[in-house]
Structure formats: C-alpha cells, structure tokens
Design a protein around this motif. Structure first.
Motif, PDB file in Angstrom:
ATOM      1  N   ALA A 157       0.828  -1.205   0.000  1.00 34.06           N
ATOM      2  CA  ALA A 157       0.000   0.000   0.000  1.00 34.06           C
ATOM      3  C   ALA A 157       0.861   1.253   0.000  1.00 34.06           C
ATOM      4  O   ALA A 157       0.577   2.219  -0.714  1.00 34.06           O
ATOM      5  CB  ALA A 157      -0.923  -0.004   1.212  1.00 34.06           C
ATOM      6  N   GLY A 158       1.944   1.239   0.802  1.00 38.12           N
ATOM      7  CA  GLY A 158       2.837   2.394   0.821  1.00 38.12           C
ATOM      8  C   GLY A 158       3.468   2.659  -0.530  1.00 38.12           C
ATOM      9  O   GLY A 158       3.631   3.811  -0.945  1.00 38.12           O
ATOM     10  N   ALA A 159       3.819   1.586  -1.247  1.00 37.40           N
ATOM     11  CA  ALA A 159       4.447   1.744  -2.557  1.00 37.40           C
ATOM     12  C   ALA A 159       3.478   2.239  -3.614  1.00 37.40           C
ATOM     13  O   ALA A 159       3.892   2.862  -4.599  1.00 37.40           O
ATOM     14  CB  ALA A 159       5.058   0.414  -2.996  1.00 37.40           C
TER      15      ALA A 159
ATOM     16  N   PHE B 276       7.463   6.851  -0.868  1.00 36.93           N
ATOM     17  CA  PHE B 276       8.225   6.231  -1.949  1.00 36.93           C
ATOM     18  C   PHE B 276       9.677   5.961  -1.544  1.00 36.93           C
ATOM     19  O   PHE B 276      10.191   4.851  -1.737  1.00 36.93           O
ATOM     20  CB  PHE B 276       8.175   7.120  -3.195  1.00 36.93           C
ATOM     21  N   ASP B 277      10.351   6.968  -0.990  1.00 39.68           N
ATOM     22  CA  ASP B 277      11.756   6.787  -0.595  1.00 39.68           C
ATOM     23  C   ASP B 277      11.925   5.725   0.493  1.00 39.68           C
ATOM     24  O   ASP B 277      12.799   4.860   0.376  1.00 39.68           O
ATOM     25  CB  ASP B 277      12.355   8.120  -0.145  1.00 39.68           C
ATOM     26  N   PRO B 278      11.115   5.739   1.575  1.00 33.82           N
ATOM     27  CA  PRO B 278      11.238   4.654   2.559  1.00 33.82           C
ATOM     28  C   PRO B 278      10.963   3.274   1.957  1.00 33.82           C
ATOM     29  O   PRO B 278      11.645   2.311   2.299  1.00 33.82           O
ATOM     30  CB  PRO B 278      10.192   5.010   3.617  1.00 33.82           C
ATOM     31  N   CYS B 279       9.967   3.171   1.075  1.00 34.91           N
ATOM     32  CA  CYS B 279       9.684   1.885   0.434  1.00 34.91           C
ATOM     33  C   CYS B 279      10.888   1.406  -0.375  1.00 34.91           C
ATOM     34  O   CYS B 279      11.247   0.227  -0.348  1.00 34.91           O
ATOM     35  CB  CYS B 279       8.464   2.008  -0.489  1.00 34.91           C
ATOM     36  N   LYS B 280      11.501   2.323  -1.095  1.00 35.06           N
ATOM     37  CA  LYS B 280      12.661   1.967  -1.917  1.00 35.06           C
ATOM     38  C   LYS B 280      13.807   1.472  -1.044  1.00 35.06           C
ATOM     39  O   LYS B 280      14.446   0.465  -1.361  1.00 35.06           O
ATOM     40  CB  LYS B 280      13.103   3.182  -2.729  1.00 35.06           C
ATOM     41  N   GLU B 281      14.072   2.172   0.073  1.00 35.97           N
ATOM     42  CA  GLU B 281      15.179   1.754   0.940  1.00 35.97           C
ATOM     43  C   GLU B 281      14.848   0.446   1.665  1.00 35.97           C
ATOM     44  O   GLU B 281      15.725  -0.388   1.882  1.00 35.97           O
ATOM     45  CB  GLU B 281      15.498   2.861   1.948  1.00 35.97           C
ATOM     46  N   MET B 282      13.583   0.260   2.065  1.00 37.60           N
ATOM     47  CA  MET B 282      13.194  -0.996   2.708  1.00 37.60           C
ATOM     48  C   MET B 282      13.389  -2.181   1.770  1.00 37.60           C
ATOM     49  O   MET B 282      13.687  -3.290   2.213  1.00 37.60           O
ATOM     50  CB  MET B 282      11.719  -0.944   3.126  1.00 37.60           C
TER      51      MET B 282
ATOM     52  N   ARG C  41       2.331  -2.118 -12.038  1.00 40.38           N
ATOM     53  CA  ARG C  41       2.724  -3.510 -12.246  1.00 40.38           C
ATOM     54  C   ARG C  41       4.055  -3.814 -11.577  1.00 40.38           C
ATOM     55  O   ARG C  41       4.213  -4.864 -10.936  1.00 40.38           O
ATOM     56  CB  ARG C  41       2.819  -3.800 -13.738  1.00 40.38           C
ATOM     57  N   ALA C  42       5.023  -2.910 -11.701  1.00 41.31           N
ATOM     58  CA  ALA C  42       6.326  -3.130 -11.083  1.00 41.31           C
ATOM     59  C   ALA C  42       6.214  -3.147  -9.561  1.00 41.31           C
ATOM     60  O   ALA C  42       6.841  -3.975  -8.886  1.00 41.31           O
ATOM     61  CB  ALA C  42       7.309  -2.051 -11.536  1.00 41.31           C
ATOM     62  N   ALA C  43       5.397  -2.244  -8.982  1.00 40.69           N
ATOM     63  CA  ALA C  43       5.234  -2.194  -7.528  1.00 40.69           C
ATOM     64  C   ALA C  43       4.560  -3.458  -7.007  1.00 40.69           C
ATOM     65  O   ALA C  43       4.965  -4.022  -5.974  1.00 40.69           O
ATOM     66  CB  ALA C  43       4.424  -0.956  -7.137  1.00 40.69           C
ATOM     67  N   ASN C  44       3.530  -3.937  -7.695  1.00 39.46           N
ATOM     68  CA  ASN C  44       2.864  -5.172  -7.272  1.00 39.46           C
ATOM     69  C   ASN C  44       3.796  -6.375  -7.391  1.00 39.46           C
ATOM     70  O   ASN C  44       3.812  -7.251  -6.518  1.00 39.46           O
ATOM     71  CB  ASN C  44       1.611  -5.397  -8.121  1.00 39.46           C
ATOM     72  N   SER C  45       4.557  -6.440  -8.473  1.00 35.73           N
ATOM     73  CA  SER C  45       5.510  -7.535  -8.646  1.00 35.73           C
ATOM     74  C   SER C  45       6.578  -7.508  -7.566  1.00 35.73           C
ATOM     75  O   SER C  45       6.910  -8.542  -6.973  1.00 35.73           O
ATOM     76  CB  SER C  45       6.150  -7.442 -10.033  1.00 35.73           C
TER      77      SER C  45
END
Length: 613
Positions: A447-449, A507-513, A576-580
């Motif tokens: 959800a965050g992404a 977005f940034d926290p999701c990317k780093e996680m 699609r990329a976020a769900n994958s």
C-alpha cells in the motif's frame, strides 16, 4: 472582486489557496488508495500461530520505532489492542510492569550520549544541505524559465544533453578521487568547488552576463534555423544559467545522496539507522519550510530598493550568500564529525581489519550495471519504480512551470511563489510522514508503494484535463474569483506538492526498505546499478519524450493530450512493477525472518547452562 488583482501580493495569496487545495485533494486521494487494502491481510502467519491478533506487518520498517511490540512467549500468547486494555481490569503487578515499561519507553526515546554525539552533527549537516538545496532548486528554475528568449521548454533539453552527461562525468571523477584521496578529503574536494561556483555566480558571472552570453551569435543562428530549435538555442544563449541549473541539480545528488548518506552510513549502526533515519526526514521538511520563507523574504525585498537597481541581482546575492553560509556550517560540522566521531571509530575498525583478509572492491562500469540490472527481476522492478517516478514527475512539472512563467513573468515574483511552494511542500510532507507510519503499520509495504503512483496519476491527469479544457472551465474560475491560468497554476502546484510529499514520506522509505532482505552483494551491485542508470534514465527519459513532442507538435501546450496518455501508460507500468516487487519482497522477508529464527533457535541451548548456573 478578483483574488489575484494585486501583483505584489499575488504570490502570497496563491500560497494560501495552494494550501487549501492541497489539503482537500490529498485527503481524498490518500483515502481512496489505502481503503483498497484490508489490514487483516497483513497479519503474519507466525504471529497468528502464537495467538497475536493485532494488526502487524511482516517487514521491518524504520517508522516502527515507537510502536508497541510484544514478543510471543509461553506466558504471553496474546497481544492486546488498546481497546482490550481499556476493558480488562489489570492486577497491581501488571500495573507496575506497565508503568516500568512506559518509563523504559520514555527513556528509550532520548538518545544515549554516544548516539547524541553522532546524531546532532548529522542532523545539522542534513539541515544545512537541504536548506541550501531548496534555495538552489527554486533559483535554478527562476533563472532558466525567466531568462531572455527562454522558457520551461528548455528544461527537458538541459536534463538530457547537459545534466545527464555531467552526472555520468562526475561518476568517473568521483571514482578517481576515491582512488587518490582519503574519504574525508574527497568530501572537501566535492563540496568546496560547489560553494565557490555559487558564490562567484552571484558576484561575478550574473552581473557580467551581458558580456558573457552570446546573444548576437544565437540570434544569427536562430534566423537560419527552424523555430523548433528555440529551446536548444536558449541553452547556448544563457549558458551560464544552464551551468547553474546543472550545478544546483548535482548538489542534491552529490552532496546529499552520495556524500551525506555515505557519512551517515559510516558512523551509524543498523539499529541506530532504523531508529533515527526517519527523524532526518522530519528535519529535512523543517529545512524546506525555513528556506522557502527565506526565499520569499528575499524576493520581496525589491519594494525597499531604489529605482533603477537590479532587484533580482540583489536577491541573488542574498540567496547565494545563504547557500555559501550553509555550506560553511556543513564543512565545519563535518570537520567536527571527523575529529570527534569518525577518527575513534576508525581506530577500532583498523584493529579488526588488520586481522581480516582484505577483499578487493568490485567496481561496475555502465555496461556492467545495465547487464546486472536486466538479469535480476527484483532489481529490475526496483529500478522501474525509480525510472517511472522520474519520468512521470518530469512530464507534469515542466508543463506546470510553463504556466507558472505566464502567471509570474517577473523573476522576483516567480521566486516568491516558489518560496511559498517549498514551505507548503515541507509542511505537507511532515503531515504525510505521520500518515505514512500508519499506512506502513496497518496496510504494509504494498500500500505504501502504491500511494505515490496513485497520487501522481490522479493529480497529474487532473492538471492535464484542466489545460485541455481551459476554455470550458472559465465560468468555474470566475466563480472562484480567479483566472483559468491561475487556476491551472494552483492545481499544478498542488499536484507537485502532493507528489513530492508522497515521494519523501512513502516512496523513498519503500525503496530503501526493499534493499533490506537482499544479501550484501545484491545490495551493493543493485544500488550501484540503480544509481548509475535508474535515476538519470528517469529524469532524461521524461525530458526526451517532451523534446520529441515539442519538435513534433510545436509546443508543450499542443502536446498536452499526448502527455496525458503517456502519463497513464507510465503509471500502469509503475503499478505492475510495484505489485511484482511487493510479492518478491514479502517472500524475501519471510526467508530472512526464517533464517533469523533458525539462528536464534540454534543459540538457545548454549544460553541455558549459563542461566541454570
């Protein structure tokens, strides 16, 4: 009575309407996105087996540092919600334990002395960098967009043909510096030239711009070239402004992303990073608010100047003076860090490194980075997130800045509006960070992404819709007491504020996680591949699309329907990329948690004899 009839106060009044519009739109978009996710779907199987029925998430997050967490044990097989605690009576012993636990949590909020020694200087460095970057980001747009025979159409060409080559060139220079110098000297060698350039630009380059810029040569070329070459010729005409634009862009990527986070990762442990990195994000937005108001104050100084004085030249000296002063604070704080924090830590590391075998550092070329990126689905999806964001935000932002120039052709008025814009961005991002913690804890990584692409898609299409049907919306703008142009400016500002705030907070926290469950080699190579290819490709990709459309249809305004269509396609790819990636991330986290549990189980028998003794 018209709201924007007074030019001197139009930027301030626009800021008030901008705040109202952002709050109204962000609430609806955010709620419509997170309501699609059921919190129950994020209860981990392991916790359910131990009787934990509260809503939990199955991955570590730096935003969870103040959450109540109960570890399952034979005596505590359930986790109570706050409603359960309110309804069930507690024994006196439980009350004492709860009070003790509460006091312990309060003590845990205050950093320890050794942590404060690192945290306070890092926070000051971060504030100084972001304070200067906000001023530079606003100033670079004012210079290029309001330059003679220039406009927002110039920005895509700068990002592709000037900024991207400069970023790749700097990568080679930085690698060479790292091979020849100590890391602390590399920091000075990178920061000092930036500060020297910004100081000289305000005091030497800009006052003599008339002699430095080749207006006659460019006018001769323009007379013999098609009108579609106006944007590239504007870069040559105002070459010093274009150079300033690139240096301001690189301040964020070099000084913040590369140098600061390199220092922070060097001195902070993993536990400290999870605990305090979110606080840096809060501090960053405080810097946005302060610097935005400073830009606004400087831009409004023109009313006190004598007639005939170049108001923007005076404003520029004040702005660059603040940047140089912030850089001085940055260098002084970094010197303190090196003497008081880094040097003692390096002595300890040297003793450990002397006994360990030395491993040669692997370096990835541009070709190797591209090959590695394409070979890993996980890294490829992560790169698609970064590229999609860069392309989407560029498609909308440049069109908005074209409208902004029409509304505020004067550089000081433009700068004052951008000052309000930065302050509102900081305030909204602070609010979004608080909401972001709730989204991560209740709805999980997926959800965050998905909040950021949802936000950009809905608000971006609204902005393009407003531009395409501007004439039909004239009665609505008249009812609101403004003009269709100013309404487009405000909607575009709200779009940019909401996009940037969701990027910084989610977005940034999701990317780093997403890097957490990877092994060290994947983290190093994957991050290198994304930094070398993903970020520049996202910025220049959107710029290249705009260039093609400008040459094809003549202007950004004529290209609006095509930009809206392309934006929808990019958001679809992003989803699609976020769900994958979310599915791969959850599998990787389950494997990491299982390995950690197995390791903990293997160490338990060794501890039992000690407890019995």
């Amino acid at each position: 009575m018209r709201i924007f009839s007074n030019n001197r106060s139009s930027a301030s009044r626009a800021g008030i309407m901008m705040v109202t519009m952002v709050l109204f739109l962000s609430g609806g978009v955010l709620l419509s996105n997170v309501n699609a996710f059921s919190p129950q779907g994020h209860i981990s199987k392991a916790n359910t087996q131990h009787g934990i029925t509260a809503r939990t998430r199955s991955m570590p997050s730096p935003f969870a540092t103040t959450e109540f967490a109960l570890t399952p044990s034979p005596t505590h097989k359930t986790r109570l919600s706050m409603a359960d605690v309110a309804l069930e009576p507690q024994s006196s012993g439980d009350d004492k334990k709860q009070k003790k636990g509460f006091v312990g949590q309060l003590q845990g909020i205050v950093p320890k002395r050794e942590e404060r020694q690192k945290l306070i200087p890092l926070a000051l460095m971060f504030f100084s960098i972001l304070f200067s970057y906000t001023i530079l980001r606003d100033t670079k747009d004012v210079l290029m967009v309001t330059a003679p025979k220039s406009g927002a159409e110039v920005i895509p060409f700068i990002k592709t043909y000037v900024n991207l080559p400069a970023a790749i060139g700097f990568t080679g220079i930085y690698a060479n510096l790292c091979d020849r110098m100590e890391q602390k000297n590399v920091f000075y060698a990178c920061v000092i030239p930036f500060l020297a350039f910004f100081g000289l630009f305000a005091t030497v380059v800009y006052p003599f711009r008339g002699a430095l810029h080749p207006h006659g040569l460019v006018d001769a070329l323009a007379a013999n070239l098609p009108a579609n070459f106006a944007a590239p010729l504007a870069i040559v005409r105002n070459w010093s402004f274009a150079l300033f634009y690139v240096m301001a862009e690189m301040w964020g990527s070099v000084v913040l992303s590369l140098l600061f986070w390199g220092v922070a990762n060097e001195v902070m442990t993993v536990d400290e990073a999870k605990k305090y990195y979110p606080l840096f994000g809060m501090g960053a937005n405080v810097a946005l608010i302060f610097s935005g108001q400073y830009v606004r104050w400087v831009s409004q100084m023109r009313s006190t100047l004598a007639p005939g004085v170049d108001a923007w030249a005076v404003s520029l000296r004040y702005l660059m003076g603040a940047v140089v002063a912030g850089g001085g604070v940055l260098i002084g704080t970094y010197k303190y860090m090196q003497d008081k924090v880094v040097a003692p830590m390096q002595k300890k590391k040297a003793l450990v490194a002397a006994a360990a075998p030395k491993r040669k550092k692997e370096k990835m070329t541009l070709k190797e980075s591209a090959k590695y990126l394409m070979s890993s689905p996980y890294i490829r999806d992560l790169a698609l997130l970064v590229i999609s964001y860069g392309m989407c935000i560029n498609l909308v932002e440049v069109s908005w800045k074209a409208k902004l120039k029409q509304a505020f052709p004067n550089p000081n008025e433009y700068s004052a509006f951008m000052g309000n814009f930065s302050s509102v961005t900081g305030a909204v991002t602070l609010m979004m960070m608080i909401i972001g913690r709730t989204i991560f804890s209740k709805y999980g990584w997926r959800a965050g992404a998905l909040v950021t692409p949802t936000m950009i898609g809905v608000t971006g299409l609204s902005f393009f819709f407003l531009n395409m049907f501007q004439g039909a919306l004239t009665p609505l703008s008249a009812l609101l007491g403004t003009t269709p142009l100013m309404l487009a400016v405000l909607v575009g500002a709200a779009q940019n504020i909401m996009s940037k705030s969701s990027k910084y907070s989610l977005f940034d926290p999701c990317k780093e996680m997403a890097y957490i469950p990877l092994d060290q080699e994947q983290k190093t190579k994957g991050k290198a591949a994304i930094d070398v290819i993903g970020n520049p490709l996202g910025k220049s990709g959107g710029a290249l699309i705009q260039q093609i459309l400008i040459f094809g249809v003549g202007s950004l305004a004529s290209a609006t329907p095509y930009l809206a269509t392309i934006l929808m396609g990019l958001v679809f790819v992003w989803f699609r990329a976020a769900n994958s990636l979310a599915g791969q991330f959850n599998v990787a986290m389950e494997a990491t948690d299982a390995a950690a549990a197995a390791e903990a189980a293997n160490t338990e028998p060794e501890k039992e004899p000690e407890s019995q003794g």
